[in-house]
Design an enzyme around this catalytic site. Sequence first.
Site, PDB file in Angstrom:
ATOM      1  N   ARG A  22      20.397  -2.502   0.754  1.00 50.16           N
ATOM      2  CA  ARG A  22      20.113  -1.070   0.891  1.00 50.16           C
ATOM      3  C   ARG A  22      20.358  -0.581   2.310  1.00 50.16           C
ATOM      4  O   ARG A  22      19.859  -1.166   3.262  1.00 50.16           O
ATOM      5  CB  ARG A  22      18.655  -0.789   0.523  1.00 50.16           C
ATOM      6  CG  ARG A  22      18.407  -0.983  -0.952  1.00 50.16           C
ATOM      7  CD  ARG A  22      16.929  -1.078  -1.268  1.00 50.16           C
ATOM      8  NE  ARG A  22      16.764  -1.537  -2.640  1.00 50.16           N
ATOM      9  CZ  ARG A  22      16.117  -0.863  -3.577  1.00 50.16           C
ATOM     10  NH1 ARG A  22      15.523   0.268  -3.300  1.00 50.16           N
ATOM     11  NH2 ARG A  22      16.040  -1.340  -4.791  1.00 50.16           N
ATOM     12  N   SER A  28       2.162  -2.087 -21.602  1.00 50.47           N
ATOM     13  CA  SER A  28       2.928  -1.420 -20.550  1.00 50.47           C
ATOM     14  C   SER A  28       4.352  -1.144 -21.022  1.00 50.47           C
ATOM     15  O   SER A  28       5.045  -2.051 -21.492  1.00 50.47           O
ATOM     16  CB  SER A  28       2.939  -2.346 -19.319  1.00 50.47           C
ATOM     17  OG  SER A  28       3.674  -1.792 -18.277  1.00 50.47           O
ATOM     18  N   SER A  54      11.809   8.114 -14.218  1.00 48.56           N
ATOM     19  CA  SER A  54      12.505   8.480 -12.996  1.00 48.56           C
ATOM     20  C   SER A  54      14.007   8.221 -13.026  1.00 48.56           C
ATOM     21  O   SER A  54      14.787   9.022 -12.531  1.00 48.56           O
ATOM     22  CB  SER A  54      11.891   7.686 -11.847  1.00 48.56           C
ATOM     23  OG  SER A  54      12.630   7.859 -10.686  1.00 48.56           O
ATOM     24  N   HIS A  63       6.889  12.403 -11.948  1.00 51.68           N
ATOM     25  CA  HIS A  63       8.131  13.195 -11.949  1.00 51.68           C
ATOM     26  C   HIS A  63       8.001  14.480 -12.760  1.00 51.68           C
ATOM     27  O   HIS A  63       9.002  15.108 -13.078  1.00 51.68           O
ATOM     28  CB  HIS A  63       9.302  12.352 -12.449  1.00 51.68           C
ATOM     29  CG  HIS A  63       9.673  11.296 -11.469  1.00 51.68           C
ATOM     30  ND1 HIS A  63      10.415  11.550 -10.337  1.00 51.68           N
ATOM     31  CD2 HIS A  63       9.344   9.986 -11.403  1.00 51.68           C
ATOM     32  CE1 HIS A  63      10.547  10.441  -9.638  1.00 51.68           C
ATOM     33  NE2 HIS A  63       9.901   9.474 -10.258  1.00 51.68           N
ATOM     34  N   LYS A  86       6.399  14.523  -4.349  1.00 53.29           N
ATOM     35  CA  LYS A  86       7.674  14.870  -4.972  1.00 53.29           C
ATOM     36  C   LYS A  86       7.734  16.396  -5.141  1.00 53.29           C
ATOM     37  O   LYS A  86       7.920  17.086  -4.156  1.00 53.29           O
ATOM     38  CB  LYS A  86       7.874  14.037  -6.230  1.00 53.29           C
ATOM     39  CG  LYS A  86       8.132  12.574  -5.803  1.00 53.29           C
ATOM     40  CD  LYS A  86       8.221  11.532  -6.881  1.00 53.29           C
ATOM     41  CE  LYS A  86       8.457  10.157  -6.237  1.00 53.29           C
ATOM     42  NZ  LYS A  86       8.299   9.034  -7.158  1.00 53.29           N
ATOM     43  N   THR A  97      -9.026   2.072   3.195  1.00 55.44           N
ATOM     44  CA  THR A  97      -7.884   2.615   3.920  1.00 55.44           C
ATOM     45  C   THR A  97      -8.226   4.009   4.430  1.00 55.44           C
ATOM     46  O   THR A  97      -9.006   4.741   3.806  1.00 55.44           O
ATOM     47  CB  THR A  97      -6.621   2.622   3.019  1.00 55.44           C
ATOM     48  OG1 THR A  97      -5.488   2.973   3.795  1.00 55.44           O
ATOM     49  CG2 THR A  97      -6.762   3.582   1.854  1.00 55.44           C
ATOM     50  N   THR A  98      -7.680   4.345   5.577  1.00 54.21           N
ATOM     51  CA  THR A  98      -7.974   5.637   6.197  1.00 54.21           C
ATOM     52  C   THR A  98      -7.542   6.788   5.293  1.00 54.21           C
ATOM     53  O   THR A  98      -6.459   6.751   4.701  1.00 54.21           O
ATOM     54  CB  THR A  98      -7.253   5.730   7.557  1.00 54.21           C
ATOM     55  OG1 THR A  98      -7.749   4.668   8.387  1.00 54.21           O
ATOM     56  CG2 THR A  98      -7.496   7.057   8.244  1.00 54.21           C
TER      57      THR A  98
HETATM   58  C1  PLP Z   1       7.699   7.663  -6.806  1.00 56.79           C
HETATM   59  C2  PLP Z   1       6.909   7.138  -7.964  1.00 56.79           C
HETATM   60  C3  PLP Z   1       5.590   6.723  -7.794  1.00 56.79           C
HETATM   61  C4  PLP Z   1       4.966   6.588  -6.447  1.00 56.79           C
HETATM   62  O1  PLP Z   1       4.639   7.835  -5.916  1.00 56.79           O
HETATM   63  P1  PLP Z   1       4.612   8.002  -4.326  1.00 56.79           P
HETATM   64  O2  PLP Z   1       3.757   9.173  -4.108  1.00 56.79           O
HETATM   65  O3  PLP Z   1       6.048   8.201  -3.909  1.00 56.79           O
HETATM   66  O4  PLP Z   1       4.060   6.743  -3.753  1.00 56.79           O
HETATM   67  C5  PLP Z   1       4.846   6.384  -8.904  1.00 56.79           C
HETATM   68  N1  PLP Z   1       5.384   6.426 -10.134  1.00 56.79           N
HETATM   69  C6  PLP Z   1       6.669   6.796 -10.331  1.00 56.79           C
HETATM   70  C7  PLP Z   1       7.200   6.815 -11.709  1.00 56.79           C
HETATM   71  C8  PLP Z   1       7.471   7.137  -9.241  1.00 56.79           C
HETATM   72  O5  PLP Z   1       8.742   7.448  -9.434  1.00 56.79           O
END
Ligand code: PLP
Length: 406
Positions: free
Chosen positions: A21, A135, A187, A215, A246, A275-276
């Site tokens: 990548r 799943s 996605s 998404h 997103k 975590t913070t």
């Molecule tokens: C991007 C993504 C996530 C993670 O979300 P982030 O806020 O980017 O960490 C979870 N599930 C799916 C299907 C994703 O595409």
Amino acid sequence: MDYQAFFKTSLDSLRDSGDYRVFANLERHNGSFPNATARAEDTKEVTIWCSNDYLGMGQHPDVLAAMHAAIDNSGAGAGGTRNISGTTFYHVQLEHELADLHAKEAALLFTSGYVSNWAALSTLAGRIPDCLVLSDALNHASMIEGIRHSKAERQIWKHNDLADLEAKLTAQPLERPKLIAFESVYSMDGDIAPIAAICDLADKYNAMTYLDEVHAVGLYGPRGGGISEQEGLMQRVTVIEGTLGKAFGVVGGYIAASAELCDFVRSFASGFIFTTALPPAVVAGAAASVRYLKQSQIERQIHKERVAEVRARFDELGIPHTANAGHIIPVIVGDAVKCKYICDILLKDYGIYIQPINYPTVPRGTERLRITPSPVHSAADVDALVTALSDLWTQCELARKPMAAQ
Ligand SMILES: *Cc1c(COP(=O)(O)O)cnc(C)c1O
């Protein structure tokens, strides 16, 4: 062991496979997204066609104003975990906003969507006695990792295949706890799960449902509550998970569910507790974005139109693209090296940035361009994209025959 040599050999074999990548180093300019400056040896102006900032909310004036105001009001960081001084007025407000978005009793914020899936699934599946996780085969890495970490038994059902899911449910005692984990909009293929039918099966076989709407939130439904809102199913899904990174254009993740379930995850999830907390400005920006998209339809409407337009133009020119009912346009190349080559030329010669999607994000042989039109792409942007892709597609079809089959 020669550690450095090990790293180098591993990377070399990744390069040989075409799966190495390379990140584009981009400078977005507020107000001119999807245009950006790509910084490499030579700096170049590009149009981004693969962003998950689906609606351009990352530069929306309401979002930026809320972030500026929160910085001026509260400073930079939250200063602690949620438990130890990191819960602010902003966090509490956003959780209310998100619970309301999904018509749930409560919501719980995490530092990202990845963390929300990992933490919520590992906690639920790990702590519900003898829980079986069902799943979907195409679930996101964050769900897979969360389920794995739970150490619960996991069965993978064929992607969106209700018969396979039911066969697996039938084989279990009715009283055994079960969690069906799936996504609404997938996605990489952009297809949409049959949520109502999955909820029917969950009811019939006494299972919980966990739906990743990452998404879809902000994009579907009259208030941006996702596919489950669009289809009137929010009440039927046990847990709705989403991202603020997103369509909402900021960063962060969450689950929305019953008050008891959210309190359970809040109380037991390591990935939530230790975590913070997100910075107040980030939380304020996300809340402004969620609030705005609850009442504005225009972004969703233009987004749909833009997607339809790009698909129609591809059809005219014979550029193959995978059909789906969503907003993601996959153009399958089917070869890692060619996929990367096409993207390199797009960037170098056409100023179009599309990141090649290769293994392990998608199975080998299905390497693709994943194109995400947005309301902020102009008619000229669309013209430039389809012309460039048409040129390149022809060129590569002649040169590389296997691609013609796609
Ligand atoms: C991007 C993504 C996530 C993670 O979300 P982030 O806020 O980017 O960490 C979870 N599930 C799916 C299907 C994703 O595409």
